[in-house]
Enzyme design. Structure first.
Site, PDB file in Angstrom:
ATOM      1  N   ASP A 151       8.449   6.187  -2.270  1.00 21.78           N
ATOM      2  CA  ASP A 151       7.849   4.899  -1.384  1.00 21.78           C
ATOM      3  C   ASP A 151       8.422   3.656  -1.972  1.00 21.78           C
ATOM      4  O   ASP A 151       8.212   2.560  -1.455  1.00 21.78           O
ATOM      5  CB  ASP A 151       6.355   4.845  -1.362  1.00 21.78           C
ATOM      6  N   ALA A 196       4.481  -0.259  -5.030  1.00 18.07           N
ATOM      7  CA  ALA A 196       4.518  -1.410  -5.142  1.00 18.07           C
ATOM      8  C   ALA A 196       4.695  -2.337  -6.530  1.00 18.07           C
ATOM      9  O   ALA A 196       5.849  -3.065  -6.574  1.00 18.07           O
ATOM     10  CB  ALA A 196       3.233  -2.333  -4.490  1.00 18.07           C
ATOM     11  N   ALA A 216       0.455   3.197  -1.509  1.00 22.80           N
ATOM     12  CA  ALA A 216       1.519   3.231  -2.420  1.00 22.80           C
ATOM     13  C   ALA A 216       1.427   1.798  -3.283  1.00 22.80           C
ATOM     14  O   ALA A 216       2.568   1.139  -3.565  1.00 22.80           O
ATOM     15  CB  ALA A 216       2.977   2.949  -1.611  1.00 22.80           C
ATOM     16  N   LYS A 236       1.815  -0.428   1.801  1.00 22.77           N
ATOM     17  CA  LYS A 236       2.301   0.028   2.915  1.00 22.77           C
ATOM     18  C   LYS A 236       1.460   1.053   3.614  1.00 22.77           C
ATOM     19  O   LYS A 236       0.285   1.618   3.119  1.00 22.77           O
ATOM     20  CB  LYS A 236       3.659   0.953   2.594  1.00 22.77           C
ATOM     21  N   VAL A 261      -6.265   1.652  -5.444  1.00 23.71           N
ATOM     22  CA  VAL A 261      -5.724   2.544  -6.267  1.00 23.71           C
ATOM     23  C   VAL A 261      -5.845   4.271  -5.612  1.00 23.71           C
ATOM     24  O   VAL A 261      -7.167   4.399  -5.236  1.00 23.71           O
ATOM     25  CB  VAL A 261      -6.397   2.489  -7.674  1.00 23.71           C
ATOM     26  N   ALA A 262      -4.814   4.886  -5.511  1.00 24.28           N
ATOM     27  CA  ALA A 262      -4.774   6.457  -5.179  1.00 24.28           C
ATOM     28  C   ALA A 262      -5.405   6.205  -3.730  1.00 24.28           C
ATOM     29  O   ALA A 262      -6.214   7.151  -3.259  1.00 24.28           O
ATOM     30  CB  ALA A 262      -5.517   7.104  -6.019  1.00 24.28           C
TER      31      ALA A 262
HETATM   32  P1  ATP Z   1       1.113   8.181  -4.070  1.00 20.56           P
HETATM   33  O1  ATP Z   1       2.192   7.163  -4.086  1.00 20.56           O
HETATM   34  O2  ATP Z   1       1.228   9.169  -5.211  1.00 20.56           O
HETATM   35  O3  ATP Z   1       0.862   8.583  -2.951  1.00 20.56           O
HETATM   36  P2  ATP Z   1      -1.256   6.375  -3.766  1.00 20.56           P
HETATM   37  O4  ATP Z   1      -0.340   5.366  -2.948  1.00 20.56           O
HETATM   38  O5  ATP Z   1      -2.081   7.120  -3.229  1.00 20.56           O
HETATM   39  O6  ATP Z   1       0.116   7.325  -4.593  1.00 20.56           O
HETATM   40  P3  ATP Z   1      -1.392   4.705  -6.037  1.00 20.56           P
HETATM   41  O7  ATP Z   1      -2.247   3.658  -6.172  1.00 20.56           O
HETATM   42  O8  ATP Z   1       0.152   4.584  -6.047  1.00 20.56           O
HETATM   43  O9  ATP Z   1      -1.606   5.462  -4.991  1.00 20.56           O
HETATM   44  O10 ATP Z   1      -1.629   5.825  -7.387  1.00 20.56           O
HETATM   45  C1  ATP Z   1      -1.266   6.944  -7.571  1.00 20.56           C
HETATM   46  C2  ATP Z   1      -1.615   7.395  -8.848  1.00 20.56           C
HETATM   47  O11 ATP Z   1      -0.570   6.625  -9.768  1.00 20.56           O
HETATM   48  C3  ATP Z   1      -2.860   6.772  -9.532  1.00 20.56           C
HETATM   49  O12 ATP Z   1      -3.883   7.673  -9.581  1.00 20.56           O
HETATM   50  C4  ATP Z   1      -2.684   6.490 -10.983  1.00 20.56           C
HETATM   51  O13 ATP Z   1      -2.975   7.609 -11.730  1.00 20.56           O
HETATM   52  C5  ATP Z   1      -1.224   6.373 -11.134  1.00 20.56           C
HETATM   53  N1  ATP Z   1      -0.388   5.065 -11.283  1.00 20.56           N
HETATM   54  C6  ATP Z   1       0.504   4.988 -12.236  1.00 20.56           C
HETATM   55  N2  ATP Z   1       0.968   3.850 -12.332  1.00 20.56           N
HETATM   56  C7  ATP Z   1       0.090   2.822 -11.345  1.00 20.56           C
HETATM   57  C8  ATP Z   1      -0.120   1.527 -11.162  1.00 20.56           C
HETATM   58  N3  ATP Z   1       0.877   0.460 -11.780  1.00 20.56           N
HETATM   59  N4  ATP Z   1      -0.890   1.453 -10.096  1.00 20.56           N
HETATM   60  C9  ATP Z   1      -1.540   2.308  -9.468  1.00 20.56           C
HETATM   61  N5  ATP Z   1      -1.578   3.712  -9.763  1.00 20.56           N
HETATM   62  C10 ATP Z   1      -0.802   4.130 -10.923  1.00 20.56           C
END
Ligand code: ATP
Length: 297
Positions: free
Chosen positions: A140, A108, A104, A10, A99-100
């Site tokens: 999200d 997902a 989101a 997203k 990632v991070a």
């Molecule tokens: P947020 O939803 O917290 O804003 P984001 O969209 O920036 O996060 P994500 O890829 O969802 O980023 O990951 C945030 C953190 O969640 C990662 O740094 C990781 O430590 C943790 N995490 C737990 N499960 C997962 C997963 N299945 N995929 C990615 N990260 C995960």
């Protein structure tokens, strides 16, 4: 038997953030759009919960936990608890969402796991119950189920589809070093401000008005994220230099987005950005479908 379900990344075309509530959450007024970067989640019944992850393309998966803290496992546990059953699954994640990155990806995976396990075990969870479980997992996650373009309120978990007549093209500039969402919100609290309305973005979407959308996209967290990571200013400048119509920080960052006119422009600008030192740039379009079944064997 194994089942594969796909869920989209997203972006927030408008992320309006209000002052922190007593429960620690910030009230959001946001417009989400699902874009064409995906994670695929494959589940099969197993004797214990387990999770594995493999990258699609250049995605760096080193930050993804492989224990019960992975949000996909938590989704499975919450779904089985909801139905009062004791079952376990192995969960394989193919990760195309940075990632991070503020896109989101974890949400997902949680949404995809809910849909996949519901189908694998024929649980027939109602849409309302799936959305409620999703909201418990994270703000999200309900939008990841829904997809398309939607208005998000509450802490982002209350989602309603909105009219979107456009097909929008984005260049997506991930950053090798992720950002902590709570840290960005703390910086936002210190700065103050926020509360931007979604009205302008929703008008532009409903009339497929590209210039209107370019003028209206905005992220209330952007100033805070740029304060924490000054190097992102360089990324934004490179996007502008390449000729995008508008720039936008994705969610809590650090991924930066550039809005472009069409698919050809998107590919040309991607090349220019790679030459400017951003090797991971990808092209994406939106809106795309929410979480959906792709394979059943
Ligand atoms: P947020 O939803 O917290 O804003 P984001 O969209 O920036 O996060 P994500 O890829 O969802 O980023 O990951 C945030 C953190 O969640 C990662 O740094 C990781 O430590 C943790 N995490 C737990 N499960 C997962 C997963 N299945 N995929 C990615 N990260 C995960």
């Amino acid at each position: 038997m194994s089942i594969t379900v796909r869920a989209p990344a997203k972006i927030n075309l408008l992320l309006g953030v209000g002052p922190v509530r007593e429960d620690g959450y910030h009230p959001l007024d946001t417009v989400y759009q699902a874009i064409s970067l995906y994670d695929d989640v494959t589940v099969s019944t197993s004797a214990t919960w387990s999770v594995s992850v493999e990258p699609i393309g250049e995605v760096d998966c080193s930050g993804v936990p492989l224990d019960d803290t992975n949000i996909a496992v938590r989704a499975g546990q919450l779904l089985t608890a909801h139905h009062g059953i004791t079952r376990f699954a192995s969960i394989g994640i193919s990760k195309g969402i940075p990632v991070a990155g503020g896109m989101a990806g974890g949400s997902a995976d949680a949404a995809a796991t809910l849909v996949a396990l519901d189908r694998l075990w024929d649980l027939q969870t109602s849409d309302d119950d799936l959305l409620a479980i999703a909201a418990e997992l994270g703000s999200d996650v309900p939008f990841a189920l829904l997809g398309g373009t939607a208005h998000g309120t509450g802490r982002g978990e209350l989602v309603e589809p909105v009219a979107d007549d456009g097909t929008w093209w984005w260049v997506v500039v991930p950053h090798p070093q992720g950002m902590s969402t709570p840290e960005v919100y703390r910086a936002f609290d210190a700065l103050g401000g926020g509360g931007t309305s979604t009205a302008g973005v929703r008008d532009a979407l409903a009339s497929a008005d590209l210039d209107g959308l370019a003028a209206a996209i905005h992220n209330d967290l952007q100033a805070a994220a740029l304060e924490l990571r000054a190097d992102l200013r360089g990324t934004e400048a490179d996007l502008r230099g390449a000729g995008v119509l508008a720039t936008l920080l994705s969610g809590s960052g650090p991924t930066f987005l550039g809005l472009v006119a069409d698919q050809d422009d998107a590919h040309h600008l991607r090349e220019a950005l790679i030459d400017a030192g951003h090797p991971g740039v990808v092209v994406a379009t939106g809106p795309v479908a929410g979480t959906h079944l792709v394979n059943y064997v």
